[in-house]
Design a protein around this motif. Sequence first.
Motif, PDB file in Angstrom:
ATOM      1  N   TRP A 253       1.038  -0.977  -0.048  1.00  0.00           N
ATOM      2  CA  TRP A 253       0.005   0.331   0.210  1.00  0.00           C
ATOM      3  C   TRP A 253       0.930   1.498  -0.483  1.00  0.00           C
ATOM      4  O   TRP A 253       0.946   2.062  -0.027  1.00  0.00           O
ATOM      5  CB  TRP A 253      -0.982  -0.274   1.048  1.00  0.00           C
ATOM      6  N   SER A 254       2.206   1.480   0.858  1.00  0.00           N
ATOM      7  CA  SER A 254       2.641   2.548   1.088  1.00  0.00           C
ATOM      8  C   SER A 254       3.678   2.271  -0.075  1.00  0.00           C
ATOM      9  O   SER A 254       4.979   1.226  -0.008  1.00  0.00           O
ATOM     10  CB  SER A 254       3.112   2.670   2.317  1.00  0.00           C
TER      11      SER A 254
ATOM     12  N   LEU B  43      -8.664   1.828   0.362  1.00  0.00           N
ATOM     13  CA  LEU B  43      -7.242   0.807   0.346  1.00  0.00           C
ATOM     14  C   LEU B  43      -7.897  -0.728   0.786  1.00  0.00           C
ATOM     15  O   LEU B  43      -7.340  -1.665  -0.080  1.00  0.00           O
ATOM     16  CB  LEU B  43      -5.930   1.208   1.094  1.00  0.00           C
ATOM     17  N   THR B  44      -8.070  -0.672   1.970  1.00  0.00           N
ATOM     18  CA  THR B  44      -8.784  -1.993   1.675  1.00  0.00           C
ATOM     19  C   THR B  44      -9.581  -2.928   1.383  1.00  0.00           C
ATOM     20  O   THR B  44     -10.281  -3.869   1.166  1.00  0.00           O
ATOM     21  CB  THR B  44      -9.282  -2.441   3.494  1.00  0.00           C
ATOM     22  N   ARG B  45     -10.674  -1.736   0.189  1.00  0.00           N
ATOM     23  CA  ARG B  45     -11.666  -2.095  -0.582  1.00  0.00           C
ATOM     24  C   ARG B  45     -10.861  -2.540  -1.561  1.00  0.00           C
ATOM     25  O   ARG B  45     -11.127  -2.888  -3.264  1.00  0.00           O
ATOM     26  CB  ARG B  45     -13.058  -1.353  -0.923  1.00  0.00           C
ATOM     27  N   GLY B  46      -9.398  -2.085  -1.862  1.00  0.00           N
ATOM     28  CA  GLY B  46      -8.275  -2.769  -3.198  1.00  0.00           C
ATOM     29  C   GLY B  46      -8.502  -1.565  -4.026  1.00  0.00           C
ATOM     30  O   GLY B  46      -7.800  -1.550  -5.187  1.00  0.00           O
TER      31      GLY B  46
ATOM     32  N   SER C  55     -20.474   8.344  -0.614  1.00  0.00           N
ATOM     33  CA  SER C  55     -21.092   8.041  -1.464  1.00  0.00           C
ATOM     34  C   SER C  55     -20.246   6.098  -1.838  1.00  0.00           C
ATOM     35  O   SER C  55     -21.301   5.078  -1.749  1.00  0.00           O
ATOM     36  CB  SER C  55     -20.646   8.667  -2.348  1.00  0.00           C
ATOM     37  N   ALA C  56     -19.282   5.872  -2.060  1.00  0.00           N
ATOM     38  CA  ALA C  56     -18.765   4.718  -3.029  1.00  0.00           C
ATOM     39  C   ALA C  56     -19.268   3.625  -2.075  1.00  0.00           C
ATOM     40  O   ALA C  56     -19.305   2.692  -2.626  1.00  0.00           O
ATOM     41  CB  ALA C  56     -17.871   4.561  -3.281  1.00  0.00           C
ATOM     42  N   THR C  57     -18.785   4.163  -0.690  1.00  0.00           N
ATOM     43  CA  THR C  57     -18.964   2.553   0.001  1.00  0.00           C
ATOM     44  C   THR C  57     -19.958   2.676   1.182  1.00  0.00           C
ATOM     45  O   THR C  57     -20.276   2.080   2.066  1.00  0.00           O
ATOM     46  CB  THR C  57     -17.330   3.395   1.631  1.00  0.00           C
TER      47      THR C  57
END
Lengths: 327, 327
Positions: free
Chosen positions: A67-68, A182-185, A257-259
């Motif tokens: 991720w980083s 990030l956890t949702r890809g 909105s997305a999550t």
Amino acid sequence: MSPGGTGPTTLAQLGEFALIAEMVRDLPAADDVLVGPGDDGAVLAVGGSVVVSTDVLVEGVHFRRDWSGPGEIGRKAVAVNVADVEAMGARPQGVVVGFSAPGDTEVRWTLDLATGLRSECATAGVSLLGGDTTRGQQVTLSVTALGTLDGRDPVRRDGARPGDVLAVAGRLGWAAAGLLVLTRGFRSPRAVVDVQRVPDVPYGQGAVAARAGATSMVDVSDGLLADLGHVARASGVTIDVETSLLEIGEPLQTVGSATRVDPLLLVLTGGEDHALVATFPVGRVPAGWTTIGAVDDAGPDGAGVLVDGSPFAGVPGFDHFRPGARR
Amino acid sequence: MSPGGTGPTTLAQLGEFALIAEMVRDLPAADDVLVGPGDDGAVLAVGGSVVVSTDVLVEGVHFRRDWSGPGEIGRKAVAVNVADVEAMGARPQGVVVGFSAPGDTEVRWTLDLATGLRSECATAGVSLLGGDTTRGQQVTLSVTALGTLDGRDPVRRDGARPGDVLAVAGRLGWAAAGLLVLTRGFRSPRAVVDVQRVPDVPYGQGAVAARAGATSMVDVSDGLLADLGHVARASGVTIDVETSLLEIGEPLQTVGSATRVDPLLLVLTGGEDHALVATFPVGRVPAGWTTIGAVDDAGPDGAGVLVDGSPFAGVPGFDHFRPGARR
């Protein structure tokens, strides 16, 4: 070291002492650093008393290499720790860094991490004073930051008084929004992902708040409500957060909105932003700070935090040894 | 927490905040600790400048749980770091501790480690100022120690001058002898095993040396010759160790006989004793210190260390990323 050349590739090949030499090459020299890296200890000139804080960042717990990048991990390690020194009302001056990593860690990766450490030190206005490197199964960074109060009293967490105003410098909820995507890809919105990777600490505002007469201050590492809970209980007061005063940035609304996660929940409970929250006597909130609530007497249920006058029903924080548990 | 009772057994069950509360319960309060654990940072009153040093101890690298109990590991973590502050000529005042461990680590074991940390802090005369605890795959302790120079100049490693006398406070070779017997599956002589588990740092002698006019000083962490090599090169001098002046303790002779390792090799190259070695102008070696050599001009081969007037043919040190390599 010649990037792309024929030098050693892994830490086991490079060796500890060559690694250290590379990591501290041509460090800038600040006037208050009397002795820098290379001796048993560093020596820092301070104004009578020194603020010290330490944080440990562990791979897989506080950062993930997928991720980083190494530079971001290095920057984050400095930022989260310097934020603690800011939160005491001090002027940060220096950091020491403990670094452990497996022997097969790439030299290039490690030097990029060192570049990140040094870059954030420059941004924060602190000197890299020294450190220790060793082998370990996981990449682990332990940073200790030091700062001076310049003769002022420290701003503790137990000084909030009824009648004070609650204010914030820096962002809230952005790092949690970044973690959520990030956890949702996903890798966007980029703005919140960037803040998850490297918090946007409001450097210098700790001393600004102290000079303005802040009565208490903390940095937001575990979440606004969780960290204000520490202040409220230590001070024996009720702290009431007024949600209409909280800024919910545009990227937070996009993520919400997305999550289908309420962005207000991110602002109230998201950790890792390392914003500063402080209480001030009325009329003393300095420029750069936003009022977000007020301090009252402890209620019949004792000291604690309210949201718009009521207890908050959600989940306010994170426990490192019980990631599923909430406090 | 009720040892033997029905409380939580592992760190995952206890949780981070209950662990911290147990670790810092009833800490003694020193006058120079203006703010102790529990806030964003600790605040330490110092005399104008502060010495800071950090060390990381990793399970399997710096200690083994089957060789050392938790109390000994905690004590060692404090001792090795405070020794660095002593070696700058400072008076140690406080430490901050970063602790990471797997969630299934036993609470009992961890609290015994905390007891060891606190015990050695008391022995060294320093305050436990704060820390950070987190999950990790390995038990890792990162300790940062702070001390004050009380207005004196720091004693660096680059100040040795031709004509100076070389002297030591503390033991040499004992920790290496202890490691030698432990690696061969033995637990005696107990005296050297104990020193391997917890170094016998000559607390207070750093400031004694500074007041006596020491021109350079280091603590012996990598081995006498390796650490003197740092001093010799930084100072641009030759340091000549006279082996007839080195004390070879009785347990070292026992270990030497049993293992067929020359005990002098342990004294010259063994690390982890954290004795202090310093150079003094002639006639200035203070009580508590033993003369073991002299400082000369750099020779035709440059600055370096000699043993009885000749280059040493052995293997002087340890590299954390290349355990097989020697420098």
